[in-house]
Design an enzyme around this catalytic site. Structure first.
Site, mmCIF file in Angstrom:
data_model
loop_
_atom_site.group_PDB
_atom_site.id
_atom_site.type_symbol
_atom_site.label_atom_id
_atom_site.label_comp_id
_atom_site.label_asym_id
_atom_site.label_seq_id
_atom_site.Cartn_x
_atom_site.Cartn_y
_atom_site.Cartn_z
ATOM 1 N N ASN A 277 75.903 9.564 39.933
ATOM 2 C CA ASN A 277 75.320 10.599 40.780
ATOM 3 C C ASN A 277 75.217 11.889 39.966
ATOM 4 O O ASN A 277 76.021 12.126 39.082
ATOM 5 C CB ASN A 277 76.203 10.787 42.017
ATOM 6 C CG ASN A 277 75.854 12.020 42.830
ATOM 7 O OD1 ASN A 277 76.713 12.869 43.078
ATOM 8 N ND2 ASN A 277 74.613 12.142 43.235
ATOM 9 N N GLY A 278 74.207 12.694 40.283
ATOM 10 C CA GLY A 278 74.098 13.996 39.656
ATOM 11 C C GLY A 278 72.806 14.196 38.878
ATOM 12 O O GLY A 278 72.598 13.552 37.848
ATOM 13 N N GLY A 279 71.918 15.053 39.392
ATOM 14 C CA GLY A 279 70.739 15.459 38.645
ATOM 15 C C GLY A 279 69.624 14.440 38.537
ATOM 16 O O GLY A 279 68.641 14.674 37.831
ATOM 17 N N PRO B 2 76.004 12.038 50.378
ATOM 18 C CA PRO B 2 76.437 12.866 51.515
ATOM 19 C C PRO B 2 76.281 14.340 51.170
ATOM 20 O O PRO B 2 76.750 14.785 50.118
ATOM 21 C CB PRO B 2 77.912 12.479 51.690
ATOM 22 C CG PRO B 2 78.342 11.949 50.357
ATOM 23 C CD PRO B 2 77.124 11.321 49.754
ATOM 24 N N MET B 3 75.620 15.108 52.053
ATOM 25 C CA MET B 3 75.379 16.527 51.795
ATOM 26 C C MET B 3 75.564 17.314 53.088
ATOM 27 O O MET B 3 74.910 17.022 54.097
ATOM 28 C CB MET B 3 73.960 16.738 51.244
ATOM 29 C CG MET B 3 73.745 16.123 49.870
ATOM 30 S SD MET B 3 72.021 16.251 49.291
ATOM 31 C CE MET B 3 71.249 14.939 50.266
ATOM 32 N N GLY C 297 70.917 12.963 45.491
ATOM 33 C CA GLY C 297 71.243 13.962 46.494
ATOM 34 C C GLY C 297 70.094 14.874 46.834
ATOM 35 O O GLY C 297 69.204 14.534 47.608
ATOM 36 N N ARG C 298 70.084 16.058 46.231
ATOM 37 C CA ARG C 298 69.134 17.103 46.619
ATOM 38 C C ARG C 298 67.680 16.661 46.553
ATOM 39 O O ARG C 298 66.876 17.025 47.413
ATOM 40 C CB ARG C 298 69.353 18.347 45.754
ATOM 41 C CG ARG C 298 70.534 19.193 46.186
ATOM 42 C CD ARG C 298 70.764 20.341 45.203
ATOM 43 N NE ARG C 298 71.310 19.868 43.942
ATOM 44 C CZ ARG C 298 71.381 20.601 42.835
ATOM 45 N NH1 ARG C 298 70.900 21.824 42.829
ATOM 46 N NH2 ARG C 298 71.915 20.110 41.730
ATOM 47 N N CYS D 105 84.108 17.067 46.311
ATOM 48 C CA CYS D 105 83.653 18.374 46.792
ATOM 49 C C CYS D 105 84.478 19.493 46.171
ATOM 50 O O CYS D 105 85.713 19.486 46.252
ATOM 51 C CB CYS D 105 83.748 18.443 48.313
ATOM 52 S SG CYS D 105 83.233 20.027 49.008
#
Length: 362
Positions: A227-229, A32-33, A249-250, A116
């Site tokens: 999650n992350g990177g 989610p972003m 994510g990104r 968040c």
């Protein structure tokens, strides 16, 4: 014989739980972003992957309960399934009511945001600050689960501020799991709520993947996602050797073509698009539908700007949409003009030309 029948029934129950749409898809999910994982992005993502679990932007309990029209906050297209609603809040009663609303709207999962770092949300006891209040999170999860039959999950960090990444995370997981939560997606980075902006919290402090791996080792009974990177499907495969699922994510937003390999490489199924052009073409009916509903072209096509990353003409494609899609009357012709500016690698063009069963998003 009776014992054998009971065993069969138990296995059927376990299989039903495992095969819930969200559970079956959770092996790979798009994070989610805010401002990014809108309904238009999610519909576009479905031209690239049918299997990934997609998350909404975080929606606060206040927006769900008091926002009008509710469609603005909860609306989605059927093509987006499996889809999870991420909620921001801390009041158990409000979260339970919102979870029930999410289920009524047809969502496949409801997720509580405990990650968040924004000061705007922590002032309302939302997001990563809840890592310091595991009992509050546990009460919320318990109330939400009592209100729905769809999965209730938690997305959290490995810690906040000066918390100990081992003992404090272990305590948080133990307390929330004891309330009934079985699925945790863990951002493998601490959140610093004092002194760092949300943007800085994406890169500082360093990622600590081994801590999430150890969490899975100590809790084999729980579903632990990471999650992350994570930027490649090869990295996803490496992580899946240590944990149950990966959330990207990104990279999934800025380089959406990554999603085109998800179904085949992580689920063993052929994905819906073999070329970028095929995906963009399949998205045309959805664009027209949204334009007919009054949406602006640039609000839709902004999510495709990274699709032709690395392709000849990719910059011209992005520039054409960025400079013209916001103009009054901009429609499919402008989108098609932008597509005409780009050329895919030869092997992708050949694959596209062989495709005679293009199935557009509806």
């Amino acid at each position: 014989r009776a014992r054998h029948i009971d065993s069969i029934l138990l296995m059927q129950v376990i299989d039903m739980t495992t095969q819930h749409p969200a559970n079956a898809a959770r092996r790979f999910s798009v994070a989610p972003m805010m401002d990014w994982t809108t309904r238009d992005y999610r519909a576009f993502a479905r031209t690239l992957t049918k299997r990934a679990l997609l998350y909404t932007e975080m929606v606060t309990t206040g927006a769900v309960l008091h926002g009008s029209p509710r469609e603005r906050f909860l609306g989605y297209s059927e093509v987006e399934h499996p889809i999870a609603l991420q909620l921001g809040g801390s009041d158990a009663g409000e979260l339970a009511e919102c979870a029930a609303i999410a289920q009524a709207w047809g969502y496949d999962e409801v997720n509580l945001n405990v990650g968040c770092p924004s000061d705007r949300v922590q002032n309302n006891m939302i997001g990563a600050c809840l890592m310091g209040h595991p009992d509050k999170v546990a009460a919320a999860v318990k109330a939400m689960q009592a209100a729905v039959s769809i999965p209730v999950t938690v997305k959290c960090r490995i810690g906040i501020d000066d918390q100990d990444e081992d003992t404090d995370l272990a305590r948080f997981i133990d307390i929330v799991a004891s309330a009934g939560c079985e699925v945790f997606t863990v951002h493998a980075r601490k959140a610093w709520l004092q002194g760092l902006s949300p943007k800085e919290n994406r890169d500082i402090p360093p990622l600590n993947y081994p801590r999430v791996h150890r969490l899975k080792q100590s809790h084999p009974e729980l579903h632990i996602g990471i999650n992350g990177g994570i930027k490649t499907l090869a990295e996803c495969q490496e992580q899946l050797a240590q944990v149950d699922s990966v959330m990207v994510g990104r990279e999934a937003y800025q380089n959406p073509w990554l999603l085109a390999g998800v179904d085949e490489q992580l689920f063993g199924e052929q994905g819906p698009a073999r070329t970028r052009l095929e995906a963009a073409t399949a998205f045309r009916p959805y664009i027209q539908q949204r334009l007919d509903e009054g949406a602006k072209l640039n609000h839709i096509t902004r999510h495709l700007l990274g699709l032709f990353q690395g392709c000849p003409g990719g910059r011209r494609f992005r520039r054409h949409l960025s400079e013209h899609a916001h103009k009054e009357g901009a429609g499919l012709r402008l989108f098609d003009d932008a597509l005409g500016l780009v050329r895919e690698p030869e092997f992708e063009v050949e694959a596209f030309e062989k495709n005679t069963t293009n199935q557009p998003v509806t």
